[in-house]
Design a protein around this motif. Structure first.
Motif, short mmCIF file in Angstrom:
data_model
loop_
_atom_site.label_atom_id
_atom_site.label_comp_id
_atom_site.label_asym_id
_atom_site.label_seq_id
_atom_site.Cartn_x
_atom_site.Cartn_y
_atom_site.Cartn_z
N THR A 41 0.85 -1.17 0.00
CA THR A 41 0.00 0.00 0.00
C THR A 41 0.89 1.23 0.00
OG1 THR A 41 -1.71 -1.16 1.24
CG2 THR A 41 -1.79 1.24 1.26
N VAL A 42 0.70 2.10 -0.96
CA VAL A 42 1.49 3.32 -1.04
C VAL A 42 0.92 4.32 -0.06
CG1 VAL A 42 2.27 5.19 -2.54
CG2 VAL A 42 2.04 2.87 -3.45
N THR A 43 1.76 4.80 0.83
CA THR A 43 1.33 5.71 1.88
C THR A 43 1.80 7.14 1.59
OG1 THR A 43 3.33 5.38 3.19
CG2 THR A 43 1.49 3.86 3.59
N GLU A 44 1.37 8.07 2.42
CA GLU A 44 1.80 9.46 2.27
C GLU A 44 3.30 9.58 2.46
OE1 GLU A 44 0.87 13.88 4.10
OE2 GLU A 44 -0.25 12.15 4.82
N THR A 45 3.86 8.77 3.34
CA THR A 45 5.31 8.78 3.56
C THR A 45 6.05 8.38 2.30
OG1 THR A 45 4.97 8.25 5.88
CG2 THR A 45 7.17 7.87 5.00
N ASP A 46 5.55 7.36 1.59
CA ASP A 46 6.17 6.95 0.33
C ASP A 46 6.16 8.11 -0.67
OD1 ASP A 46 6.63 4.25 1.12
OD2 ASP A 46 4.52 3.83 0.75
N ASN A 47 5.05 8.83 -0.70
CA ASN A 47 4.93 9.97 -1.60
C ASN A 47 5.95 11.05 -1.25
OD1 ASN A 47 3.98 11.71 -3.56
ND2 ASN A 47 2.32 12.47 -2.29
N VAL A 48 6.10 11.34 0.02
CA VAL A 48 7.07 12.36 0.46
C VAL A 48 8.49 11.91 0.13
CG1 VAL A 48 8.06 13.49 2.49
CG2 VAL A 48 5.58 13.28 2.26
N TRP A 49 8.83 10.66 0.40
CA TRP A 49 10.18 10.17 0.10
C TRP A 49 10.48 10.25 -1.39
CZ3 TRP A 49 10.30 5.11 3.48
CH2 TRP A 49 10.43 5.46 4.81
N PHE A 50 9.51 9.83 -2.22
CA PHE A 50 9.73 9.87 -3.67
C PHE A 50 9.87 11.31 -4.16
CE2 PHE A 50 8.38 9.86 -8.10
CZ PHE A 50 9.26 8.92 -8.62
N THR A 51 9.05 12.21 -3.61
CA THR A 51 9.13 13.62 -3.98
C THR A 51 10.50 14.19 -3.62
OG1 THR A 51 6.76 13.90 -3.69
CG2 THR A 51 8.09 15.89 -3.66
N ASN A 52 10.99 13.88 -2.45
CA ASN A 52 12.30 14.36 -2.03
C ASN A 52 13.43 13.73 -2.85
OD1 ASN A 52 11.32 16.10 -0.06
ND2 ASN A 52 11.33 14.51 1.50
N LEU A 53 13.29 12.49 -3.19
CA LEU A 53 14.31 11.80 -3.97
C LEU A 53 14.43 12.37 -5.37
CD1 LEU A 53 16.27 9.34 -4.19
CD2 LEU A 53 14.31 8.06 -5.09
N THR A 54 13.31 12.64 -6.00
CA THR A 54 13.32 13.12 -7.37
C THR A 54 13.35 14.64 -7.46
OG1 THR A 54 10.90 13.11 -7.48
CG2 THR A 54 12.07 11.11 -8.20
N MET A 55 13.14 15.31 -6.32
CA MET A 55 13.06 16.77 -6.27
C MET A 55 12.00 17.31 -7.23
SD MET A 55 17.07 17.70 -5.72
CE MET A 55 16.77 19.37 -5.28
N ASN A 56 10.92 16.57 -7.37
CA ASN A 56 9.81 16.96 -8.23
C ASN A 56 8.62 17.25 -7.33
OD1 ASN A 56 7.80 17.30 -10.08
ND2 ASN A 56 8.01 15.28 -11.01
#
Length: 58
Positions: A41-56
């Protein structure tokens, strides 16, 4: 794979497909369902981590 529709559901137009290794693009059809043991299950934390990783931030 073949054209065997023994696992199809006439109501939804979906069919359960056994296995998924060695398939080409032409082997997939709209509505196919592939069951596999890997799930998450993709959580809000996963979204934040991916956003920070890609800087998008869009």
């Amino acid at each position: 794979m073949g054209d065997d529709d023994s696992g199809s559901n006439a109501d939804t137009g979906r069919r359960l497909v056994e296995g998924w290794q060695g398939r080409y693009f032409e082997d997939f059809r709209v509505g196919d369902v592939y069951k596999h043991p890997y799930g998450r299950t993709v959580t809000e934390t996963d979204n934040v981590w991916f956003t920070n990783l890609t800087m998008n931030v869009n």
